[in-house]
Write a protein that holds these residues in place. Structure first.
Motif, short mmCIF file in Angstrom:
data_model
loop_
_atom_site.label_atom_id
_atom_site.label_comp_id
_atom_site.label_asym_id
_atom_site.label_seq_id
_atom_site.Cartn_x
_atom_site.Cartn_y
_atom_site.Cartn_z
N PRO A 195 0.83 -1.22 0.00
CA PRO A 195 0.00 0.00 0.00
C PRO A 195 0.86 1.26 0.00
O PRO A 195 1.86 1.34 0.71
CB PRO A 195 -0.81 -0.11 1.30
N ILE A 196 0.44 2.24 -0.80
CA ILE A 196 1.13 3.52 -0.90
C ILE A 196 0.21 4.63 -0.37
O ILE A 196 -0.99 4.66 -0.67
CB ILE A 196 1.52 3.84 -2.36
N ILE A 197 0.80 5.53 0.40
CA ILE A 197 0.07 6.67 0.96
C ILE A 197 0.65 7.94 0.34
O ILE A 197 1.85 8.17 0.40
CB ILE A 197 0.22 6.70 2.50
N ALA A 198 -0.21 8.76 -0.25
CA ALA A 198 0.23 9.97 -0.94
C ALA A 198 0.28 11.14 0.02
O ALA A 198 -0.62 11.34 0.83
CB ALA A 198 -0.70 10.29 -2.11
N ASN A 199 1.35 11.95 -0.09
CA ASN A 199 1.57 13.06 0.82
C ASN A 199 2.15 14.25 0.05
O ASN A 199 2.92 14.07 -0.89
CB ASN A 199 2.53 12.61 1.93
N GLY A 200 1.76 15.45 0.47
CA GLY A 200 2.36 16.65 -0.09
C GLY A 200 1.36 17.59 -0.73
O GLY A 200 0.62 17.20 -1.64
N GLU A 201 1.30 18.83 -0.22
CA GLU A 201 0.54 19.92 -0.83
C GLU A 201 -0.97 19.66 -0.84
O GLU A 201 -1.67 20.07 -1.77
CB GLU A 201 1.06 20.18 -2.25
N CYS A 217 -3.77 6.86 -5.63
CA CYS A 217 -3.80 6.36 -4.24
C CYS A 217 -5.11 6.74 -3.58
O CYS A 217 -5.60 7.86 -3.74
CB CYS A 217 -2.66 6.98 -3.43
N THR A 218 -5.64 5.83 -2.81
CA THR A 218 -6.82 6.12 -2.01
C THR A 218 -6.42 6.78 -0.70
O THR A 218 -7.09 7.70 -0.22
CB THR A 218 -7.61 4.83 -1.73
N ASP A 219 -5.32 6.32 -0.11
CA ASP A 219 -4.90 6.78 1.21
C ASP A 219 -4.01 8.01 1.10
O ASP A 219 -3.16 8.09 0.20
CB ASP A 219 -4.15 5.67 1.94
N ILE A 220 -4.20 8.94 2.04
CA ILE A 220 -3.42 10.18 2.01
C ILE A 220 -2.86 10.49 3.40
O ILE A 220 -3.37 10.02 4.41
CB ILE A 220 -4.27 11.37 1.53
N MET A 221 -1.80 11.29 3.40
CA MET A 221 -1.18 11.75 4.65
C MET A 221 -1.22 13.28 4.65
O MET A 221 -0.84 13.91 3.66
CB MET A 221 0.26 11.24 4.75
N LEU A 222 -1.68 13.86 5.75
CA LEU A 222 -1.81 15.31 5.88
C LEU A 222 -0.76 15.85 6.82
O LEU A 222 -0.57 15.33 7.92
CB LEU A 222 -3.21 15.68 6.40
N GLY A 223 -0.07 16.91 6.41
CA GLY A 223 0.94 17.54 7.25
C GLY A 223 0.62 19.00 7.51
O GLY A 223 -0.21 19.34 8.34
#
Length: 314
Positions: A195-201, A217-223
């Motif tokens: 599984p890959i989690i997309a991150n950025g902007e 990607c369905t999954d995301i990372m929020l910063g």
């Protein structure tokens, strides 16, 4: 869709994790990194950075919190990964994305993206040290100076046994300058099976959807977006409007009261200023208030200033 709160060094501490997960919408948090050099660290190092270990490895809202490690020696990272799980972390995350010069200079974080074999050995050794029912995740950027090793690095991490991989869609050299190159994540995803989690902007629901479409990607990372809009996860999941400024002020006061109770002093003052640097991207009120707040060095003075912003009661 899974939404992960990113491990932002210097601002997403356990108090921030408490507040953001109480607002809701997050499935997982990753801690700020624990620096591993050449020893097995004592339990107090883990619990200081991740006090959630003392309450079942979760925030009070019930969101799991995974300990993140940063280093370059496979053996010592494995030793400390095993300790993190023993102490109650629901898995371990490995930092291969930190762009800080001081960290990279000491061969930690994103500089390891130049060393595909080292990435493989670290993940493999940590995976073997951690019980199979606990995830071992990693976070990378697209590369250090360029994207030439992006696919090879991701493939090495996957082949070494990682459970999932979060990808910040920029190189170290890109820093945090827009845009994020989400289509690059889709290229990587075609080559790996984990599984890959997309991150950025990702700053709002529209960008979250565009990120999902372009990264595949369905999954995301929020910063940073999660700090600019404290209910960003709910905004993405449920279409809720941004929190009103008054509600954000109340969060800021809760944060300061927590810190005063812990007598953090200047530590808090620095962190709330960092938080404001993101809030002012979303809230004009934060922009004007920051000019006053940035001159203050004591948490009690900051709390007083925040209280003065509340509407007077009739």
């Amino acid at each position: 869709m899974q939404i992960v709160l990113a491990p932002m060094e210097g601002v997403v501490d356990h108090l921030m994790r408490e507040m953001l997960t109480q607002i809701g919408g997050y499935d997982l948090c990753i801690t700020e990194f624990i620096r591993v050099v050449d020893q097995k660290l004592p339990a107090r190092v883990f619990t200081r950075l991740c006090p959630e270990l003392l309450q079942g490895g979760k925030t009070r809202a019930g969101t799991p919190v995974r300990v993140q490690l940063l280093g370059q020696e496979p053996h010592w990272l494995a030793e400390n990964a095993a300790r993190a799980v023993e102490l109650g972390s629901p898995g371990v995350d490995l930092n291969f994305g930190c762009p800080a010069k001081a960290v990279n200079k000491s061969r930690g974080g994103a500089v390891l993206l130049k060393e595909t074999e080292t990435l493989y050995q670290i993940v493999k050794t940590v995976r073997e040290a951690v019980p199979s029912n606990f995830p071992v995740s990693a976070k990378i950027r697209l590369g250090y100076e360029d994207t030439s090793l992006a696919i090879a690095n991701a493939a090495a991490i996957a082949e070494a046994g990682a459970s999932s991989l979060a990808i910040h869609a920029r190189t170290k050299s890109d820093g945090y300058r827009p845009p994020a190159y989400w289509p690059w994540i889709a290229k990587i995803k075609q080559q790996v099976t984990i599984p890959i989690i997309a991150n950025g902007e990702i700053w709002n629901a529209e960008q979250a959807l565009l990120c999902q479409q372009q990264s595949d990607c369905t999954d995301i990372m929020l910063g940073r977006g999660a700090l600019a809009m404290p209910n960003l996860a709910q905004h993405i999941r449920q279409g809720k409007p941004p929190l009103p400024w008054l509600a954000v002020l109340e969060l800021l006061m809760r944060y300061s009261e927590f810190e005063i109770a812990g007598d953090k002093g200047k530590y808090y003052a620095n962190r709330v200023k960092q938080w404001f640097s993101y809030l002012k991207l979303q809230y004009p009120e934060a922009q004007s208030l920051f000019s006053q707040l940035r001159l203050l060095t004591k948490s009690r003075d900051i709390l007083t200033l925040l209280q003065q912003q509340l509407p007077s009661k009739p």
